[in-house]
Design an enzyme around this catalytic site. Structure first.
Site, PDB file in Angstrom:
ATOM      1  CE  LYS A   3     -87.842  31.787 -14.620  1.00 25.65           C
ATOM      2  NZ  LYS A   3     -88.854  30.794 -13.878  1.00 25.65           N
ATOM      3  CE1 TYR A  43     -85.642  30.327  -9.303  1.00 23.21           C
ATOM      4  CE2 TYR A  43     -84.461  28.707 -10.820  1.00 23.21           C
ATOM      5  CZ  TYR A  43     -85.317  29.876 -10.428  1.00 23.21           C
ATOM      6  OH  TYR A  43     -86.117  30.219 -11.661  1.00 23.21           O
ATOM      7  CG  PHE A  51     -91.332  23.393  -7.495  1.00 24.38           C
ATOM      8  CD1 PHE A  51     -90.447  24.570  -7.563  1.00 24.38           C
ATOM      9  CD2 PHE A  51     -92.584  23.721  -6.745  1.00 24.38           C
ATOM     10  CE1 PHE A  51     -90.624  25.732  -7.030  1.00 24.38           C
ATOM     11  CE2 PHE A  51     -92.475  24.781  -5.720  1.00 24.38           C
ATOM     12  CZ  PHE A  51     -91.783  25.655  -6.324  1.00 24.38           C
ATOM     13  NE  ARG A  79     -91.817  39.553  -8.479  1.00 22.64           N
ATOM     14  CZ  ARG A  79     -91.475  38.096  -8.379  1.00 22.64           C
ATOM     15  NH1 ARG A  79     -90.523  37.643  -8.469  1.00 22.64           N
ATOM     16  NH2 ARG A  79     -92.501  37.450  -8.083  1.00 22.64           N
ATOM     17  CB  THR A  85     -95.430  32.439  -9.770  1.00 25.36           C
ATOM     18  OG1 THR A  85     -94.739  33.685  -8.877  1.00 25.36           O
ATOM     19  CG2 THR A  85     -94.370  31.367  -9.966  1.00 25.36           C
ATOM     20  NE  ARG A  96     -92.964  34.658 -14.527  1.00 23.35           N
ATOM     21  CZ  ARG A  96     -92.743  34.874 -13.344  1.00 23.35           C
ATOM     22  NH1 ARG A  96     -93.349  35.405 -12.523  1.00 23.35           N
ATOM     23  NH2 ARG A  96     -91.444  34.488 -12.813  1.00 23.35           N
ATOM     24  CG  ASN A 106     -92.313  31.413 -14.797  1.00 23.54           C
ATOM     25  OD1 ASN A 106     -91.243  31.402 -15.110  1.00 23.54           O
ATOM     26  ND2 ASN A 106     -92.823  31.263 -13.657  1.00 23.54           N
ATOM     27  CG  HIS A 109     -85.438  35.137 -11.391  1.00 27.94           C
ATOM     28  ND1 HIS A 109     -85.916  34.342 -10.599  1.00 27.94           N
ATOM     29  CD2 HIS A 109     -84.652  35.962 -11.206  1.00 27.94           C
ATOM     30  CE1 HIS A 109     -85.492  34.730  -9.450  1.00 27.94           C
ATOM     31  NE2 HIS A 109     -84.399  35.761  -9.748  1.00 27.94           N
ATOM     32  CD  GLU A 120     -82.547  36.408  -7.296  1.00 26.00           C
ATOM     33  OE1 GLU A 120     -82.689  37.344  -8.028  1.00 26.00           O
ATOM     34  OE2 GLU A 120     -83.121  35.756  -6.562  1.00 26.00           O
TER      35      GLU A 120
HETATM   36  P1  DAT Z   1     -91.405  33.909  -9.084  1.00 26.62           P
HETATM   37  O1  DAT Z   1     -90.663  33.298 -10.319  1.00 26.62           O
HETATM   38  O2  DAT Z   1     -92.623  34.521  -9.542  1.00 26.62           O
HETATM   39  O3  DAT Z   1     -90.730  34.872  -8.338  1.00 26.62           O
HETATM   40  P2  DAT Z   1     -91.083  31.889  -7.093  1.00 26.62           P
HETATM   41  O4  DAT Z   1     -90.076  32.308  -6.479  1.00 26.62           O
HETATM   42  O5  DAT Z   1     -92.208  31.400  -6.215  1.00 26.62           O
HETATM   43  O6  DAT Z   1     -91.819  32.543  -8.280  1.00 26.62           O
HETATM   44  O7  DAT Z   1     -91.001  30.549  -7.844  1.00 26.62           O
HETATM   45  C1  DAT Z   1     -89.729  30.473  -8.618  1.00 26.62           C
HETATM   46  C2  DAT Z   1     -90.033  29.625  -9.841  1.00 26.62           C
HETATM   47  O8  DAT Z   1     -90.158  28.182  -9.442  1.00 26.62           O
HETATM   48  C3  DAT Z   1     -91.241  29.935 -10.625  1.00 26.62           C
HETATM   49  O9  DAT Z   1     -90.718  30.987 -11.480  1.00 26.62           O
HETATM   50  C4  DAT Z   1     -91.524  28.791 -11.323  1.00 26.62           C
HETATM   51  C5  DAT Z   1     -91.302  27.648 -10.321  1.00 26.62           C
HETATM   52  N1  DAT Z   1     -92.347  27.321  -9.623  1.00 26.62           N
HETATM   53  C6  DAT Z   1     -92.970  28.030  -8.498  1.00 26.62           C
HETATM   54  N2  DAT Z   1     -93.901  27.478  -7.767  1.00 26.62           N
HETATM   55  C7  DAT Z   1     -94.135  26.434  -8.739  1.00 26.62           C
HETATM   56  C8  DAT Z   1     -94.968  25.035  -8.382  1.00 26.62           C
HETATM   57  N3  DAT Z   1     -96.175  25.278  -7.759  1.00 26.62           N
HETATM   58  N4  DAT Z   1     -94.768  24.148  -9.219  1.00 26.62           N
HETATM   59  C9  DAT Z   1     -93.801  24.145 -10.407  1.00 26.62           C
HETATM   60  N5  DAT Z   1     -92.854  25.041 -10.326  1.00 26.62           N
HETATM   61  C10 DAT Z   1     -93.006  26.077  -9.653  1.00 26.62           C
HETATM   62 MG    MG Z   2     -88.933  34.252  -6.720  1.00 34.29          MG
END
Ligand code: DAT
Ligand code: MG
Length: 126
Positions: A3, A43, A51, A79, A85, A96, A106, A109, A120
């Protein structure tokens, strides 16, 4: 994907080296800027989350490095190496855990399953 924060912190090589070191194979790679509509589609599963706007702002804030990785259980392995996350919950030795502090920034992705990986890869390399 590395990212924008990972690119800005010069962690592209580190991310690639870690995944290659594990034994995964880099199949495709592209440095690019993600526009808003691609970010919203990427997304899409998070559209209703509070968020979502910040997520789209962040992923469009600078260049990313999109990658396709292959190998046995590539998704599970990648992963695991990315870590949780929330970087504060990601163990040491994970990407991370070692390089990030905030959930919104973080570093990486990773697709979370075969269907999202197909989807994707289509968005970024199709
Ligand atoms: P991951 O990236 O581990 O697959 P995710 O798909 O649940 O996690 O979320 C996508 C992204 O969104 C994650 O990398 C960071 C952001 N994110 C997730 N939960 C969040 C939260 N509670 N507050 C802010 N950003 C968040
Ligand atoms: Mg995800």
């Amino acid at each position: 994907m590395v990212k924008p924060d990972g690119v800005a912190k010069a962690l592209v090589g580190t991310v690639i080296a870690r995944l290659e070191g594990k034994g995964l194979k880099l199949a495709q790679m592209k440095m690019m800027n993600i526009d808003r509509s691609l970010a919203e589609e990427h997304y899409g599963e998070h559209k209703e989350r509070p968020f979502f706007g910040e997520l789209v702002d962040f992923i469009t804030s600078g260049p990313v490095v999109a990658m396709e990785w292959t190998g046995p259980s590539a998704i599970t392995a990648a992963r695991q190496m990315m870590g949780a996350t929330n970087p504060l919950e990601a163990g040491p030795g994970t990407i991370r855990g070692d390089f990030a502090l905030e959930i919104g920034e973080n570093i990486v992705h990773g697709s979370d399953g075969p269907e999202s990986a197909e989807r994707e890869l289509g968005l970024f390399f199709g």
